[in-house]
Design a protein around this motif. Structure first.
Motif, PDB file in Angstrom:
ATOM      1  N   CYS B 162      -3.565  -1.097  -6.287  1.00 37.29           N
ATOM      2  CA  CYS B 162      -5.004  -1.337  -6.173  1.00 37.29           C
ATOM      3  C   CYS B 162      -5.265  -2.830  -5.958  1.00 37.29           C
ATOM      4  CB  CYS B 162      -5.723  -0.886  -7.440  1.00 37.29           C
ATOM      5  SG  CYS B 162      -5.620   0.887  -7.734  1.00 37.29           S
ATOM      6  N   ASP B 163      -4.595  -3.653  -6.772  1.00 38.96           N
ATOM      7  CA  ASP B 163      -4.818  -5.096  -6.670  1.00 38.96           C
ATOM      8  C   ASP B 163      -4.486  -5.593  -5.267  1.00 38.96           C
ATOM      9  OD1 ASP B 163      -5.604  -5.153  -9.290  1.00 38.96           O
ATOM     10  OD2 ASP B 163      -3.610  -5.675 -10.068  1.00 38.96           O
ATOM     11  N   GLU B 164      -3.412  -5.026  -4.711  1.00 34.14           N
ATOM     12  CA  GLU B 164      -2.986  -5.443  -3.374  1.00 34.14           C
ATOM     13  C   GLU B 164      -4.055  -5.101  -2.334  1.00 34.14           C
ATOM     14  OE1 GLU B 164      -1.173  -6.939  -0.223  1.00 34.14           O
ATOM     15  OE2 GLU B 164      -0.629  -7.302  -2.329  1.00 34.14           O
ATOM     16  N   LYS B 165      -4.583  -3.879  -2.444  1.00 31.84           N
ATOM     17  CA  LYS B 165      -5.598  -3.450  -1.468  1.00 31.84           C
ATOM     18  C   LYS B 165      -6.864  -4.311  -1.589  1.00 31.84           C
ATOM     19  CE  LYS B 165      -4.028   1.289  -0.875  1.00 31.84           C
ATOM     20  NZ  LYS B 165      -4.151   2.675  -1.346  1.00 31.84           N
ATOM     21  N   ILE B 166      -7.235  -4.611  -2.836  1.00 38.32           N
ATOM     22  CA  ILE B 166      -8.424  -5.452  -3.031  1.00 38.32           C
ATOM     23  C   ILE B 166      -8.185  -6.828  -2.413  1.00 38.32           C
ATOM     24  CG2 ILE B 166      -9.788  -6.663  -4.772  1.00 38.32           C
ATOM     25  CD1 ILE B 166      -9.475  -4.125  -6.509  1.00 38.32           C
ATOM     26  N   LYS B 167      -6.952  -7.330  -2.609  1.00 34.24           N
ATOM     27  CA  LYS B 167      -6.637  -8.658  -2.087  1.00 34.24           C
ATOM     28  C   LYS B 167      -6.754  -8.667  -0.564  1.00 34.24           C
ATOM     29  CE  LYS B 167      -3.245 -12.357  -2.430  1.00 34.24           C
ATOM     30  NZ  LYS B 167      -3.035 -12.499  -0.958  1.00 34.24           N
ATOM     31  N   ARG B 168      -6.331  -7.549   0.058  1.00 39.00           N
ATOM     32  CA  ARG B 168      -6.437  -7.469   1.520  1.00 39.00           C
ATOM     33  C   ARG B 168      -7.888  -7.646   1.952  1.00 39.00           C
ATOM     34  NH1 ARG B 168      -2.426  -3.973   3.712  1.00 39.00           N
ATOM     35  NH2 ARG B 168      -3.602  -3.858   5.657  1.00 39.00           N
ATOM     36  N   ASP B 189      -8.777   4.488  -0.009  1.00 32.65           N
ATOM     37  CA  ASP B 189      -8.408   4.551   1.411  1.00 32.65           C
ATOM     38  C   ASP B 189      -8.896   3.250   2.048  1.00 32.65           C
ATOM     39  OD1 ASP B 189      -8.400   4.911   4.174  1.00 32.65           O
ATOM     40  OD2 ASP B 189      -8.584   7.092   3.953  1.00 32.65           O
ATOM     41  N   LEU B 190      -7.916   2.380   2.343  1.00 40.26           N
ATOM     42  CA  LEU B 190      -8.253   1.027   2.790  1.00 40.26           C
ATOM     43  C   LEU B 190      -9.048   1.048   4.097  1.00 40.26           C
ATOM     44  CD1 LEU B 190      -7.926  -1.951   2.109  1.00 40.26           C
ATOM     45  CD2 LEU B 190      -5.757  -1.960   3.331  1.00 40.26           C
ATOM     46  N   GLU B 191      -8.656   1.973   5.003  1.00 40.70           N
ATOM     47  CA  GLU B 191      -9.317   2.017   6.319  1.00 40.70           C
ATOM     48  C   GLU B 191     -10.777   2.406   6.198  1.00 40.70           C
ATOM     49  OE1 GLU B 191      -7.585   4.337   9.551  1.00 40.70           O
ATOM     50  OE2 GLU B 191      -5.693   3.271   9.107  1.00 40.70           O
ATOM     51  N   ARG B 192     -11.010   3.462   5.409  1.00 45.96           N
ATOM     52  CA  ARG B 192     -12.391   3.938   5.280  1.00 45.96           C
ATOM     53  C   ARG B 192     -13.247   2.919   4.538  1.00 45.96           C
ATOM     54  NH1 ARG B 192     -12.624   9.597   2.776  1.00 45.96           N
ATOM     55  NH2 ARG B 192     -14.857   9.307   3.164  1.00 45.96           N
ATOM     56  N   ALA B 193     -12.647   2.312   3.533  1.00 49.09           N
ATOM     57  CA  ALA B 193     -13.394   1.292   2.790  1.00 49.09           C
ATOM     58  C   ALA B 193     -13.771   0.143   3.714  1.00 49.09           C
ATOM     59  CB  ALA B 193     -12.569   0.800   1.623  1.00 49.09           C
ATOM     60  N   THR B 194     -12.800  -0.291   4.536  1.00 55.25           N
ATOM     61  CA  THR B 194     -13.053  -1.393   5.462  1.00 55.25           C
ATOM     62  C   THR B 194     -14.175  -1.021   6.432  1.00 55.25           C
ATOM     63  OG1 THR B 194     -10.675  -1.711   5.386  1.00 55.25           O
ATOM     64  CG2 THR B 194     -11.895  -3.069   6.937  1.00 55.25           C
ATOM     65  N   GLU B 195     -14.044   0.201   6.961  1.00 58.57           N
ATOM     66  CA  GLU B 195     -15.037   0.708   7.919  1.00 58.57           C
ATOM     67  C   GLU B 195     -16.438   0.648   7.312  1.00 58.57           C
ATOM     68  OE1 GLU B 195     -15.492   5.070   9.509  1.00 58.57           O
ATOM     69  OE2 GLU B 195     -13.479   4.265   9.964  1.00 58.57           O
ATOM     70  N   GLN B 196     -16.513   1.121   6.049  1.00 59.24           N
ATOM     71  CA  GLN B 196     -17.826   1.148   5.381  1.00 59.24           C
ATOM     72  C   GLN B 196     -18.359  -0.259   5.168  1.00 59.24           C
ATOM     73  OE1 GLN B 196     -18.229   0.739   1.529  1.00 59.24           O
ATOM     74  NE2 GLN B 196     -20.434   0.733   1.936  1.00 59.24           N
ATOM     75  N   LEU B 197     -17.446  -1.163   4.794  1.00 60.23           N
ATOM     76  CA  LEU B 197     -17.874  -2.523   4.487  1.00 60.23           C
ATOM     77  C   LEU B 197     -18.363  -3.257   5.729  1.00 60.23           C
ATOM     78  CD1 LEU B 197     -15.116  -3.526   1.951  1.00 60.23           C
ATOM     79  CD2 LEU B 197     -17.573  -3.545   1.504  1.00 60.23           C
ATOM     80  N   PHE B 198     -17.739  -2.966   6.872  1.00 61.16           N
ATOM     81  CA  PHE B 198     -18.078  -3.733   8.076  1.00 61.16           C
ATOM     82  C   PHE B 198     -19.005  -3.000   9.013  1.00 61.16           C
ATOM     83  CE2 PHE B 198     -14.313  -5.916   6.550  1.00 61.16           C
ATOM     84  CZ  PHE B 198     -14.706  -7.241   6.688  1.00 61.16           C
TER      85      PHE B 198
END
Lengths: 399, 199
Positions: B162-168, B189-198
């Protein structure tokens, strides 16, 4: 059983202003003594005002959620009312001298007017528990309250102390040895009792350290004063010694003994450096007479011989004397044990010599005496030198 | 009214201080101001839950009508729980609302909240995202709750993944908490989270 119950309820109300009443006399809503008690159909007691206030917006018992109708399900509880009215409790300010005995219901009202109550202090003026350093952060209005707290919480404070003790355990050996030494050092002074008390207290390392620190400062101060006194005295002593020496030399009446120390070493030095000369301190033929001194060096002609000469020195009353110096001078090398072995030479002054003129400098550059006074070898062989010291005596007699 | 409230809180405060739960460090209560209208509670995460080892700080506001109305309580420490808002810390608990009874005390409230951490009620959610995750993927929920406990409540169980993904995400310029919320909401899910954030 009931008796015991009363007793403990009363006692706790004396000890603690906000002590909860016994459960059967406590209103579940205000958590205080039942005032105008009522009982519900589900069997719970409340103050009349408390349950009425509750049932105005709710229709269930606050304890068990039974449906209650505020008109039909609430009845006066005169039995409990009588029991409470028989209760007497002492004013919590009894610790400060209030002797009032009241119904528990009246305590709150009484407290507002009790002449023994303490005024509310601002937070920073309140007394801290003495165990604050160990984690007890209670604060108190006045000393009786603090005392009461200390009595009640012995267990808690002991717990805090033992926890703190565990943390400082590493240093405790040092501390206890300091403690023992401190007691050992303590002089039986008037402060002794206090100090003992504070050092024997388990938690009083702070006090102990403070006392020791004060003592150290005091002693350091004292040492410094003593040092100064000692320095002054040794200075005086030096002055005195030199004055005495001056006296001896001034009042020797022309007879002067020179203890020529470290003889072997000086001979060796002079052999290495033939120009090296040793002068004695000045001495006077009489208190207002001529000032003379002896000179020892190796004979420039034959370094095996010791030369002993007499020099005139400038003195503060030369103007009152006749010049050139006229008189008899006797120089003796004194044998330490056998006086018949003494080497003694007497010379008369010769007015034509520069050596007897009034000195212009501190020391007349010309001396008068024997450049080959004694054979050094002889001095050693004949035991003139004892304790590495040669004694030379001068007798100067002006005529 | 206000007098009853203050008197009662004083008594309750003493009760809590002397309770055995305080002795066991399970709950804690501190005064915030001197007139007993605001307090700060603290509960320890119950053992054998995702909240174990964490300490959760609560804001407690006592209304003037207390105890006829419940105290207003919310979590100050951020927490991942179906009945507690991950954004505001607001709590959905019946006794703090319509099931409040005047005979309850701050001690019972704190203990009830501790019980709520042990037994979530996903059918009466305060945070819909958390509740959905709880119902659909309880393992994912536990992992996330444990991670939040570690991140915000001093819990001992760190999750390097989790920490690693947050750091990304933080490296991409996203604020850390925002990144944690997005990843938690999308089951890490790093991809979906990124998608949502951006988006």
């Amino acid at each position: 059983m009931a008796e015991g119950g009363y007793n403990s309820a009363q006692e706790s109300s004396i000890i603690d202003e906000f002590a909860a009443p016994e459960a059967r006399f406590e209103c579940p809503i205000c958590l205080a003594w039942l005032r105008d008690p009522v009982v519900t159909s589900c069997g719970h007691r409340f103050c009349r005002n408390c349950i009425q206030g509750w049932l105005e917006k709710e229709n269930a018992c606050p304890v068990d959620k039974m449906k209650l109708n505020k008109d039909k399900d609430v009845f006066p509880d005169n039995f409990t009312r009588r029991e409470i009215s028989q209760q007497r409790t002492k004013c919590p300010n009894i610790v400060r001298g209030c002797l009032e005995e009241l119904s528990p219901l009246d305590v709150d009202e009484h407290l507002l007017v009790c002449q023994f109550r303490v005024p509310e202090l601002p937070d920073h003026e309140k007394l801290r528990c003495q165990f604050v350093d160990f984690g007890c952060y209670e604060k108190f209005e006045d000393d009786p309250e603090l005392q009461r707290h200390l009595q009640e919480n012995i267990q808690l404070h002991l717990g805090l102390l033992s926890r703190a003790y565990g943390k400082v355990n590493v240093g405790s050996e040092n501390a206890s040895s300091t403690l023992a030494q401190a007691n050992f050092w303590d002089p039986p002074s008037k402060h002794d009792n206090q100090q003992l008390k504070s050092t024997t207290g388990d938690s009083d390392n702070d006090n102990l350290l403070r006392a020791l620190y004060e003592k150290i400062v005091f002693l350091e101060q004292k040492t410094r004063e003593q040092d100064i006194i000692i320095a002054n005295m040794s200075q005086q002593l030096t002055n005195l010694t030199s004055t005495t020496a001056n006296f001896q030399q001034r009042y020797c009446n022309g007879c002067f003994l020179w203890h020529f120390n470290d003889f072997k070493n000086k001979i060796a030095q002079m052999r290495e450096n033939p120009r090296l000369m040793h002068y004695s301190p000045g001495f006077y033929t009489n208190p207002y007479g001529y000032k003379l001194c002896l000179r020892i060096n190796l004979s420039p002609k034959d370094p095996n011989y010791l030369a002993i000469l007499i020099h005139l020195m400038k003195s503060e009353h030369d103007q009152a004397l006749d010049w050139p110096f006229c008189g008899r001078l006797t120089v003796t090398i004194v044998h330490p044990t056998q006086s018949f072995k003494n080497i003694k030479e007497t010379m008369m002054s010769r007015s034509e010599l520069q050596a007897f003129n009034r000195p212009v400098h501190d020391l007349n550059p010309k001396g008068f005496g024997y450049t080959e006074f004694a054979l050094i070898e002889e001095l050693f062989n004949q035991d003139f030198v004892s304790n590495n010291q040669l004694i030379v005596k001068v007798n100067a007699l002006p005529v | 009214m206000a007098n009853i409230a203050a008197q009662r809180i004083k008594r309750e405060f003493k009760e809590v201080i002397r309770s055995e739960e305080v002795a066991k460090c399970a709950i804690k209560l501190d005064l915030v101001d001197n007139n007993y209208t605001e307090l700060r509670g603290e509960i320890a995460g119950p053992p054998d839950t995702a909240y174990e080892g964490g300490n959760f700080v609560l804001e407690i506001k006592v209304p003037e009508t207390y105890p006829f109305n419940p105290p207003k309580v919310r979590f100050i420490t951020k927490i991942w729980h179906p009945n507690i808002s991950s954004v505001t810390g607001a709590i959905c608990l019946d006794i703090l609302k319509d099931q409040w009874a005047a005979a309850m005390t701050l001690r019972t409230v704190l203990l009830s909240l501790q019980a709520l951490l042990s037994a979530a009620e996903p059918d009466d959610p305060q945070d819909a995202v958390v509740a959905r995750q709880y119902k659909e993927n309880v393992e994912m929920f536990r992992l996330t709750a444990r991670h939040w406990t570690n991140a915000y409540a001093g819990g001992p169980n760190a999750n390097p993944e989790c920490d690693e993904k947050i750091k990304r995400l933080v490296d991409m310029g996203i604020e850390e908490h925002q990144a944690r919320v997005a990843l938690s909401s999308y089951n890490w899910d790093l991809e979906r989270a990124t998608e949502q954030l951006f988006s």
